[in-house]
Design a protein around this motif. Structure first.
Motif, PDB file in Angstrom:
ATOM      1  N   UNK A  62       0.763   3.243  10.913  1.00 15.73           N
ATOM      2  CA  UNK A  62       0.111   4.167   9.978  1.00 15.73           C
ATOM      3  C   UNK A  62      -0.919   5.017  10.727  1.00 15.73           C
ATOM      4  N   UNK A 112       0.839  -1.201   0.000  1.00 18.35           N
ATOM      5  CA  UNK A 112       0.000   0.000   0.000  1.00 18.35           C
ATOM      6  C   UNK A 112       0.872   1.248   0.000  1.00 18.35           C
ATOM      7  N   UNK A 121       1.779  15.984   6.078  1.00 21.79           N
ATOM      8  CA  UNK A 121       1.499  14.566   5.830  1.00 21.79           C
ATOM      9  C   UNK A 121       2.648  13.866   5.111  1.00 21.79           C
ATOM     10  N   UNK A 122       3.036  12.697   5.597  1.00 16.98           N
ATOM     11  CA  UNK A 122       4.092  11.933   4.942  1.00 16.98           C
ATOM     12  C   UNK A 122       3.539  11.094   3.788  1.00 16.98           C
ATOM     13  N   UNK A 123       4.440  10.529   3.022  1.00 17.70           N
ATOM     14  CA  UNK A 123       4.101   9.443   2.102  1.00 17.70           C
ATOM     15  C   UNK A 123       4.480   8.146   2.805  1.00 17.70           C
ATOM     16  N   UNK A 124       3.572   7.170   2.792  1.00 21.24           N
ATOM     17  CA  UNK A 124       3.768   5.923   3.535  1.00 21.24           C
ATOM     18  C   UNK A 124       3.697   4.735   2.589  1.00 21.24           C
ATOM     19  N   UNK A 125       4.664   3.854   2.704  1.00 15.85           N
ATOM     20  CA  UNK A 125       4.673   2.619   1.901  1.00 15.85           C
ATOM     21  C   UNK A 125       4.635   1.441   2.860  1.00 15.85           C
ATOM     22  N   UNK A 126       3.484   0.790   2.895  1.00 12.22           N
ATOM     23  CA  UNK A 126       3.264  -0.313   3.839  1.00 12.22           C
ATOM     24  C   UNK A 126       3.312  -1.635   3.093  1.00 12.22           C
ATOM     25  N   UNK A 171       0.399   5.146   0.499  1.00 11.58           N
ATOM     26  CA  UNK A 171      -0.549   6.170   0.932  1.00 11.58           C
ATOM     27  C   UNK A 171       0.092   7.541   0.847  1.00 11.58           C
ATOM     28  N   UNK A 172      -0.548   8.443   0.125  1.00 11.46           N
ATOM     29  CA  UNK A 172      -0.119   9.838   0.099  1.00 11.46           C
ATOM     30  C   UNK A 172      -1.347  10.698   0.370  1.00 11.46           C
TER      31      UNK A 172
END
Lengths: 114, 114
Positions: free
Chosen positions: B60, A76, B73-78, A78-79
């Protein structure tokens, strides 16, 4: 049986991967998923767009519940304003029916309830 | 004042970006953040590793609460087993103090409480 009504099998190196034409055919049953490649491995991907950040966080939580229930987990990204969902079967090195089943469940979870 | 005790300012195109040496100096105050580039823009990144998927989902949610509180807000890669957090100030085209402040708050949130 509809994809969304099936359940993911355990992923192993022996889980059969689908060919590109098979993936294309199956994606016609789904909503907005596209075939893609990452590091030479096939995957299917869908981008959800939102206003703001928290709608994407909410969708991460909903997808996580489905993923835990099925024992099959997406990647996933998410931005602010979007969530990209990538599905592939790492153990098998490509796209399997497990990916299509989870994709169908994600679509169904997001579909307006009648 | 400690970075973790400050608050993010509103991000605008005029928000000052930090030079590479300034970023390197500031990262010495943080835990495990690295400088990086994406599409020519500077960012700072940290990878958290877990067993399973849900610990990353929990993180998250914790990061999202901090991000909403700060309006940054960060960018998150899960993925299964890891969460990558990327911070940059898109409006300013680089790394700003807002990124360092949010990074410090994420570190503090994760730190063992004494």
């Amino acid at each position: 049986m509809r994809l969304a009504d099936r359940h993911c099998d355990k992923c192993t190196p022996e889980t059969p991967t689908l060919s590109e034409p098979e993936i294309a055919e199956q994606l016609r049953q789904l909503d907005g998923w596209q075939p893609a490649k990452s590091d030479g491995h096939a995957l299917i991907t869908k981008t959800f767009r939102f206003k703001g950040f928290m709608p994407g966080v909410d969708l991460v939580n909903r997808i996580a519940a489905l993923a835990e229930s099925e024992g099959h987990h997406p990647d996933l990204k998410l931005t602010y304003g979007s969530l990209i969902v990538d599905l592939t079967t790492h153990a098998a090195g490509g796209v399997t029916e497990n990916d299509l089943i989870l994709a169908a469940k994600i679509d169904e979870d997001q579909a307006p309830k009648s």
